[in-house]
Every structure is written in C-alpha cells, then in structure tokens.
Design an enzyme around this catalytic site. Structure first.
Site, short mmCIF file in Angstrom:
data_model
loop_
_atom_site.label_atom_id
_atom_site.label_comp_id
_atom_site.label_asym_id
_atom_site.label_seq_id
_atom_site.Cartn_x
_atom_site.Cartn_y
_atom_site.Cartn_z
N SER A 148 0.85 -1.09 0.18
CA SER A 148 -0.93 -0.04 0.09
C SER A 148 0.86 1.61 0.53
O SER A 148 2.23 1.15 0.42
CB SER A 148 -0.70 -0.09 1.14
OG SER A 148 -1.58 1.19 1.88
N TYR A 161 -2.00 0.22 10.47
CA TYR A 161 -1.86 -0.01 9.03
C TYR A 161 -0.93 -0.12 8.15
O TYR A 161 -0.40 -1.34 7.47
CB TYR A 161 -3.50 -0.09 9.00
CG TYR A 161 -3.29 0.03 7.16
CD1 TYR A 161 -3.79 -1.50 6.58
CD2 TYR A 161 -3.89 0.74 6.41
CE1 TYR A 161 -4.13 -1.82 5.74
CE2 TYR A 161 -3.61 1.03 5.12
CZ TYR A 161 -3.85 -1.17 4.86
OH TYR A 161 -4.13 -1.52 3.34
P1 NDP Z 1 -11.05 -5.92 0.49
O1 NDP Z 1 -12.41 -5.49 2.21
O2 NDP Z 1 -12.88 -5.71 -0.35
O3 NDP Z 1 -10.86 -7.87 0.31
C1 NDP Z 1 -9.92 -8.26 1.46
C2 NDP Z 1 -9.93 -9.44 1.38
O4 NDP Z 1 -8.71 -10.37 2.10
C3 NDP Z 1 -11.37 -10.45 1.36
O5 NDP Z 1 -11.83 -11.77 0.60
C4 NDP Z 1 -10.87 -11.52 2.66
O6 NDP Z 1 -12.06 -12.39 2.26
C5 NDP Z 1 -9.92 -11.58 2.53
N1 NDP Z 1 -9.02 -11.25 4.25
C6 NDP Z 1 -9.02 -10.70 5.05
N2 NDP Z 1 -8.92 -11.05 6.35
C7 NDP Z 1 -8.30 -12.78 6.11
C8 NDP Z 1 -8.04 -13.65 7.11
N3 NDP Z 1 -7.91 -13.25 7.77
N4 NDP Z 1 -7.84 -15.25 6.10
C9 NDP Z 1 -8.22 -14.87 5.26
N5 NDP Z 1 -8.83 -13.82 3.91
C10 NDP Z 1 -8.38 -12.95 4.78
O7 NDP Z 1 -9.88 -5.15 0.39
P2 NDP Z 1 -9.64 -5.09 -0.62
O8 NDP Z 1 -9.69 -5.88 -1.77
O9 NDP Z 1 -9.18 -2.81 -0.87
O10 NDP Z 1 -7.84 -5.07 -0.53
C11 NDP Z 1 -7.15 -6.10 -1.15
C12 NDP Z 1 -5.55 -5.73 0.08
O11 NDP Z 1 -5.27 -4.56 -0.69
C13 NDP Z 1 -5.24 -6.11 1.17
O12 NDP Z 1 -4.38 -6.38 1.77
C14 NDP Z 1 -5.56 -3.93 1.93
O13 NDP Z 1 -4.82 -3.55 2.49
C15 NDP Z 1 -5.24 -3.63 0.19
N6 NDP Z 1 -4.86 -2.05 -0.43
C16 NDP Z 1 -6.27 -2.02 -0.64
C17 NDP Z 1 -6.38 0.12 -0.72
C18 NDP Z 1 -7.86 0.28 -0.98
O14 NDP Z 1 -7.90 1.06 -0.87
N7 NDP Z 1 -8.96 -0.83 -0.84
C19 NDP Z 1 -5.27 -0.16 -1.64
C20 NDP Z 1 -4.19 0.13 -0.58
C21 NDP Z 1 -4.14 -1.63 -0.39
P3 NDP Z 1 -12.59 -13.01 3.53
O15 NDP Z 1 -13.37 -11.92 4.14
O16 NDP Z 1 -13.48 -14.03 2.68
O17 NDP Z 1 -12.03 -13.98 4.37
C1 8X3 Z 2 -5.16 1.98 1.72
C2 8X3 Z 2 -4.73 2.89 1.39
O1 8X3 Z 2 -4.53 5.17 2.19
O2 8X3 Z 2 -6.65 3.91 2.62
O3 8X3 Z 2 -4.14 0.85 1.87
O4 8X3 Z 2 -4.21 3.24 3.71
S1 8X3 Z 2 -4.84 3.69 2.44
#
Ligand code: NDP
Ligand code: 8X3
Length: 262
Positions: A148, A161
């Site tokens: 991120s 985070y």
């Molecule tokens: P979502 O919440 O839409 O998806 C998160 C996914 O992670 C889900 O499929 C969830 O599956 C899975 N997950 C979470 N915890 C667990 C666990 N303990 N075991 C197994 N699976 C898990 O988030 P995003 O798609 O936005 O995020 C995906 C990645 O991208 C993350 O690492 C996030 O930090 C990163 N990110 C997101 C950004 C954003 O602005 N959206 C920006 C930068 C990075 P389930 O709940 O079914 O277990």
């Molecule tokens: C997700 C982006 O800026 O919300 O990783 O931390 S931010």
C-alpha cells in the site's frame, strides 16, 4: 556494439496462481483477470460461499480453498489438502489484508492492531514461506505482494496498518535478496485510494456511510485497475523484475508536512 538479445515475447506458460482474499475487492478482480487470461486459480478467503460462486463460473479452472490466513495450522492444512494437480503454484498473490480503525495510536484498539498484524504480516509471511520451497525446487515462480502507499506515506490514524504495509515492502525486497540466482520474481504492488472494495467498510466496521464518504467526489482506482497491473506484471519477460509499483488515482497526491505551532 553488441546486439541486445531479443526479449522473449511472453513468459513461459505459468499455469497455477494462488490468490489470497479472492472473495472480494482486489483479490476477486485479480482472480477473474487471471482466469480470463487462461490461468488456473486457487482462490482463498474465509467466505466459502463466495469462493463457490467463482467455482460455479469456472468449474475447471478455479479451485476454492477456504481458510483464515492468519492461522499457521489452517494455512498448512489447506495447502496440504490441495489435489496433486494443483500443488505446483507458479504465482502467489498475497492480497488478503485489512485495515481496522483510524484512531490515534494512544486510542486505537489493541485487538484491531493484533488482527492487522496477524493477517497482513503473519498471514502473508506464512503463505510465502509455505509456498516458496516448491517454487525454488522447480526454479520457477512469482510472488506478488499487495502492499500500500500507506507503507511509504504516513497519515494520522495509519499507525499499525501503515507499518504492516512497510513490512510487506521490506519483506518483498528481502525475498529478492534471498532468491538471488533463482528465476523467482517478487513484486510489491502499492495501491493508493481504491473504491469498489470492502476495504473501508471493514476499516469502519460496518459504518457504510463513513466508508462511502471516503470516495465521495473522487475518481478512485478500481479493483480492475489493480488487476490489470498484476496481469501486466506477470506478462513481463522472465528476466524482468518490477520491484515496486506505486499507483494512485490522479485525484490523490501529496500535502505539505504538518507543523504543530504552539
Ligand atoms: P476487501 O476488504 O475488499 O478484501 C479483502 C480480502 O481479504 C477479502 O477477500 C477477505 O476475505 C480477505 N481476508 C481478510 N482477512 C482475511 C483472513 N484473516 N483470512 C483470509 N482472508 C482474509 O479489501 P481490498 O480488496 O481493498 O484489499 C485487498 C488488499 O489490498 C489488502 O491487503 C489491503 O490492505 C490492500 N490495499 C487496499 C487498498 C484500498 O484502498 N482498497 C489500497 C491499498 C492496499 P474473507 O473476508 O472472505 O476472509
Ligand atoms: C489503503 C490505502 O491510504 O487508505 O492501503 O491506507 S490507505
């Protein structure tokens, strides 16, 4: 002048990807993009029903593997249960992760901190450690971590985070150091503000109004944008390693450093 050797048009057909967090957001979009590009995909997450929905769409090419990535025994058990034809994982996309809360460090919940550390750090490191030996043995593989911008750029309330994502960045670079001399590639994808996922709903614990307000009036990155970048990464020639790729929406940029005046 020596001639530049020609680039191979495409990497060798890498057929099996394991995408963590395939039940929503980036992971689901990345899984779909890989499936559409001809990969076989093992999709993980805790919500088995969502994984089954993907299997219904791609019965031959998608394999659901439901487990909590934060538990070592669960991860080991899940990987050990893979059918023989699915055990040679060519691409690991470490995507599962979450942010919880936006409170100051002196007010944040320790339970939230534990869960972020257990998922974003412990889960990602464990999956990598469990899948690397077969990649090293075959001298073939790619680890794409979803970091991120929060791993680079501090912001109020980002405390643990952002620190977990800084871990992901440094872990990715240290993996490259360990894997020197092998054909295995490692990239850290560092997205900024991205809508269309459950990220903010999770961060604000079901306060959907607050979650929606994060993206109000902004054209944020979409999960499909990130999936396209992941697909581009795996399509690079095998001698090319993109170490880090930081991606923001045009609408997101930098503010001056803050100065607290007395
Ligand atoms: P979502 O919440 O839409 O998806 C998160 C996914 O992670 C889900 O499929 C969830 O599956 C899975 N997950 C979470 N915890 C667990 C666990 N303990 N075991 C197994 N699976 C898990 O988030 P995003 O798609 O936005 O995020 C995906 C990645 O991208 C993350 O690492 C996030 O930090 C990163 N990110 C997101 C950004 C954003 O602005 N959206 C920006 C930068 C990075 P389930 O709940 O079914 O277990
Ligand atoms: C997700 C982006 O800026 O919300 O990783 O931390 S931010």
């Amino acid at each position: 002048m020596t001639a530049t050797p020609p680039c191979p048009a495409a990497p060798p057909a890498a057929s099996i990807a394991l995408v963590t967090g395939a039940t929503a957001g980036f992971g689901q979009a990345i899984s779909r993009a890989l499936l559409q590009a001809g990969w076989r995909v093992i999709g993980t997450g805790r919500r088995a029903d969502r994984l089954e929905a993907l299997r219904a769409q791609w019965p031959e090419a998608f394999l659901p593997l439901a487990f909590d990535v934060a538990g070592r025994a669960a991860a080991q058990g899940a990987l050990a249960s893979l059918p023989a034809a699915w055990q040679d994982v060519d691409l690991l996309v470490n995507n599962a992760g979450l942010a919880l809360g936006l409170e100051r460090a002196d007010q944040a919940s320790l339970d939230d901190w534990d869960r972020m550390i257990d998922t974003n750090i412990r889960g990602l490191a464990t999956l990598t450690r469990l899948l690397l030996p077969q990649m090293v043995r075959r001298n073939r593989g790619y680890v794409i971590n979803i970091g991120s911008i929060a791993g680079d750029w501090p912001y109020p309330g980002g405390n643990v985070y952002g620190a977990t994502k800084a871990f992901v960045k440094q872990f990715s670079q240290n993996l490259r150091a360990d894997l020197a001399g092998t054909a295995i590639r490692v990239s850290n994808v560092e997205p900024g503000l991205c809508g269309g996922t459950e990220f903010s709903n999770v961060r604000f614990k079901g306060d959907d109004e607050r979650a929606t307000s994060v993206y109000a009036g902004v054209q944020a990155i979409s999960p499909e944008d990130i999936a396209r970048i992941v697909l581009w990464l795996v399509q690079q020639p095998p001698h090319v390693n993109v170490n880090r790729i930081e991606v923001m929406p045009v609408a997101q940029s930098f503010a001056p450093l803050s100065v607290a005046r007395g």
